[in-house]
Design an enzyme around this catalytic site. Structure first.
Site, PDB file in Angstrom:
ATOM      1  N   CYS A  95      71.785  68.803  16.738  1.00 55.25           N
ATOM      2  CA  CYS A  95      71.352  69.675  17.823  1.00 55.25           C
ATOM      3  C   CYS A  95      72.548  70.191  18.615  1.00 55.25           C
ATOM      4  O   CYS A  95      73.382  69.397  19.067  1.00 55.25           O
ATOM      5  CB  CYS A  95      70.386  68.937  18.750  1.00 55.25           C
ATOM      6  N   GLY A 207      67.441  74.395   6.732  1.00 53.59           N
ATOM      7  CA  GLY A 207      68.061  75.588   7.293  1.00 53.59           C
ATOM      8  C   GLY A 207      67.658  76.864   6.586  1.00 53.59           C
ATOM      9  O   GLY A 207      67.998  77.068   5.417  1.00 53.59           O
TER      10      GLY A 207
END
EC number: 1.3.1.91
Length: 340
Positions: A95, A207
């Site tokens: 993150c 992703g």
């Protein structure tokens, strides 16, 4: 360590993948691995553990994602989660938000592989369930090939063999968390190289995967190496109907789950939570994208958004929203028939 469920998983997403979201996603796929939102170790240690960690046993397999950089605190938090029967404990090393960086965890830990390894060793020694890492391929001015492999090697030495790799760099300065999900280019080849060079490891790609069908294609071997899994993020949340195709397409099991079947499965869960006093919007908000691409999708979203916040709103709102979609589809079919 490889769970079959990791062939397709739904990413941990802050403010999205809460208990109700996971129950909803489970109504669409019986097999996919589901992840919690990131919960900080300090919150688990000092906060309301039942509120933070409670989940329904029928929703498994579920992994708990922790955030932190203190090995002792992470070990304590992992132990505290044991009564809640999670199937895996995952550490957030990906993150990029400023708030996470200020707490010295998330993607900034890519710069401290030895510390990550200490954290993973402490958690592994504290709990009997598998511990895993979700990371980026690097941050800022790091060289991805060096950063990713350094982190992996350090963690392997600590006993970790399962890595979920978001195949983008994270730019901690100059980009917002939202921009970090789109602007740094994807490098799937580097993740495949990790699997090719370390075939004994479980490597899951994350992703930019746009659909369940794309996930299936990414699982095909390339140059003799096959990824162990693919993790879906925003696609799974914003267009959840796709999860209904996961079991037959990814796990070669059963038939696709229709939206109507999923709603029938989710309905008893919603009724039980309403009886407990959970407000309808807390559950309905995760369903807004369910009718994406279907006639009546706008009415579906409007009814769930507006009507669910009315005092005493219950499952009749769900029925009304579904009826609006079915009516819109019937009208669209009638127009096509008359045009023919």
């Amino acid at each position: 360590m490889t769970f079959a469920a990791h062939r397709l998983s739904v990413a941990p997403m802050m403010d999205w993948t809460d208990r109700h979201c996971r129950a909803f996603h489970r109504s669409l796929t019986r097999r996919a691995m589901l992840y919690t939102e990131m919960v900080t170790a300090d919150a688990v240690i000092h906060g309301d553990r039942t509120r933070l960690l409670q989940h329904d046993p029928d929703v498994g397999p579920v992994a708990l994602q922790l955030g932190g950089s203190d090995p002792k605190a992470l070990a304590e938090a992992a132990r505290a989660a044991l009564p809640f029967s999670y199937d895996e404990i995952n550490l957030n090393v990906g993150c990029p938000s400023d708030r996470v960086q200020s707490g010295r965890f998330g993607a900034c830990l890519m710069r401290e592989p030895a510390l990550v390894a200490d954290c993973m060793r402490a958690m592994a020694e504290a709990v009997p369930v598998p511990v895993t890492v979700k990371c980026r391929i690097g941050v800022d001015d790091q060289i991805p090939e060096q950063a990713l492999f350094a982190l992996v090697e350090a963690c392997v030495a600590a006993g970790v063999d399962h890595f979920i790799v978001h195949a983008r760099m994270a730019w901690l300065k100059g980009l917002s968390p939202k921009e970090n999900r789109d602007i740094p280019p994807l490098d799937y080849d580097l993740v495949r190289r990790l699997k090719r060079e370390r075939p004994e490891l479980t490597v899951v790609l994350n992703g930019g995967v746009p659909s369940v069908e794309a996930a299936r294609d990414l699982l095909e071997p390339v140059e003799g190496a096959a990824l162990d899994g693919v993790m879906l993020g925003r696609t799974a949340y914003h267009e959840p109907a796709g999860l209904g195709r996961v079991d037959p397409l990814i796990f070669c099991e059963g038939e696709a789950r229709s939206v109507e079947d999923a709603l029938a499965t989710y309905r008893p869960y919603m009724a039980a939570r309403l009886e407990e006093g959970v407000p309808l919007p807390a559950m309905a908000r995760h369903m807004l994208g369910l009718m994406h691409g279907r006639p009546g999708a706008r009415s579906w979203r409007r009814i769930l958004t507006v009507d669910s916040i009315q005092p005493g709103a219950g499952l009749e709102v769900l029925d009304r929203a579904l009826d609006a979609v079915l009516d819109a589809e019937a009208r669209a079919a009638a127009r096509l028939e008359s045009a023919a």
